[in-house]
Design a protein around this motif. Structure first.
Motif, short mmCIF file in Angstrom:
data_model
loop_
_atom_site.label_atom_id
_atom_site.label_comp_id
_atom_site.label_asym_id
_atom_site.label_seq_id
_atom_site.Cartn_x
_atom_site.Cartn_y
_atom_site.Cartn_z
N ASP A 295 -0.92 -5.24 -4.75
CA ASP A 295 0.11 -5.88 -3.99
C ASP A 295 0.64 -6.68 -4.68
O ASP A 295 0.16 -7.90 -4.93
N ALA A 296 1.92 -6.90 -5.04
CA ALA A 296 2.60 -8.01 -5.97
C ALA A 296 2.89 -8.96 -5.13
O ALA A 296 3.26 -10.19 -5.58
N ARG A 297 2.66 -9.14 -3.73
CA ARG A 297 2.84 -10.14 -3.10
C ARG A 297 1.80 -11.23 -3.01
O ARG A 297 1.96 -12.28 -2.58
N ILE A 298 0.73 -10.96 -3.79
CA ILE A 298 -0.14 -11.93 -4.17
C ILE A 298 0.65 -12.77 -5.29
O ILE A 298 0.21 -14.29 -5.20
N VAL A 299 1.34 -12.43 -5.89
CA VAL A 299 2.14 -13.32 -7.09
C VAL A 299 3.24 -14.28 -6.26
O VAL A 299 3.04 -15.35 -6.67
N ASP A 300 3.66 -13.83 -5.26
CA ASP A 300 4.57 -14.66 -4.37
C ASP A 300 3.71 -15.80 -3.76
O ASP A 300 4.07 -16.80 -3.70
N ALA A 301 2.54 -15.34 -3.23
CA ALA A 301 1.55 -16.37 -2.62
C ALA A 301 1.11 -17.37 -3.63
O ALA A 301 0.89 -18.69 -3.56
N LEU A 302 0.86 -16.94 -4.88
CA LEU A 302 0.41 -17.96 -6.04
C LEU A 302 1.69 -18.68 -6.28
O LEU A 302 1.30 -20.00 -6.66
#
Length: 317
Positions: free
Chosen positions: A192-199
């Motif tokens: 899930d690429a949304r982890i990159v947004d969170a980081l």
């Protein structure tokens, strides 16, 4: 006066006062002793009927506290009972339902116990609606949903990003993000690429975030298979914190996996400079052996796969 008896008279007059005094003192002492004994005998015992209400009160208080201590000990004897008690006693605390859910999630064979699983999810959703200062509830919901084979709700990820837009990431937040990255690396959670947004969101208020750079490097290496991007992030992290041996050891693993043996040995030499009285022998020895073994193999495919290498600097600590 001296009578006709001479010395005998004088002797009688001399001894008489002493005998009188001694007799008087003895008599007074005996009377005082008799009065003291009579006074002691007249005092009522505290266990007599007149003082029993006081004794009853004392015994009742002691029994109450003994019972309370026993109940508390029984409550603390099991983590689940303690967590459930904290939820009941701290209805406004977001930490209580989170700890309750976390305790449930650590139960063996949780997937075979849907009742406990549903209670854990309910606890985490209750936690979402409370005023909090961390992302632990969202993080736990995302991982729990993945274990159940369900997709993560968009609101959980957006809640994490919104949290970092309002205040800097705490140590608990960084640990939560690390667990989310690890969940995807371990293939428990779907990619899930949304982890990159969170980081990235953690750097909105605090741009300099070595811990986040390292987590992103881990993600780039193990999830996106982008070793150059991961190496750049690791070197950036080392420049910010050159005294952390675990980060440099992690970089050496990446260089070996990329077949950059010369650079790996250079980093190993830098790692040895951080050694104090053999404190890093558990790192330098295996890393040196790894470089020699992989380099000695002619075919690159014969080297260790990424699954054989540590997945984060924490594996070296």
């Amino acid at each position: 006066e001296i009578n006709g008896n001479g010395h005998a008279g004088a002797k009688a007059r001399t001894s008489t006062p002493l005998a009188f005094v001694a007799g008087s003192c003895g008599e007074k002492t005996r009377k005082s002793s008799q009065l003291a004994v009579a006074a002691l005998l007249s005092i009522e015992s505290p266990w007599r009927l007149g003082n029993r209400p006081l004794v009853t009160i004392v015994v009742t208080i002691f029994a109450f506290y003994a019972l309370l201590t026993g109940l508390r000990a029984r409550e603390w004897s099991h983590p689940l009972k303690l967590a459930l008690s904290e939820v009941s006693n701290n209805t406004r605390s977001p930490r209580a339902p989170y700890e309750f859910a976390r305790t449930l999630l650590s139960t063996p064979d949780l997937m075979d116990k849907p009742a406990l699983l549903n209670k854990a999810i309910d606890g985490l959703k209750l936690c979402l609606g409370m005023q909090r200062n961390d992302i632990l509830c969202e993080q736990a919901l995302i991982i729990t949903a993945a274990r159940m084979g369900q997709p993560a709700e968009a609101g959980w990820w957006s809640g994490i990003v919104d949290r970092f837009k309002k205040s800097p990431a705490s140590e608990s937040d960084l640990n939560g993000l690390s667990q989310l990255v690890k969940c995807q690396i371990d293939k428990v959670c779907p990619i899930d690429a949304r982890i990159v947004d969170a980081l990235d969101a953690t750097q909105i208020l605090v741009p300099r975030q070595p811990r986040i750079w390292l987590e992103k490097a881990t993600y780039e290496w193990h999830i996106r298979n982008d070793a150059p991007a991961a190496e750049a992030l690791m070197r950036k992290t080392i420049a910010a914190d050159p005294g952390d041996p675990a980060i440099r050891a992690f970089l050496i693993e990446l260089l070996v996996d990329s077949r950059k043996f010369t650079e790996a040995r250079e980093e190993l030499a830098q790692l040895r400079k951080l050694d104090r009285m053999g404190s890093l022998d558990h790192m330098t020895g295996p890393l040196s052996q790894l470089i020699d073994v992989v380099e000695s193999q002619s075919a690159p495919s014969a080297g260790p796969s990424q699954g054989d290498l540590p997945r984060s600097p924490a594996d070296h600590r």
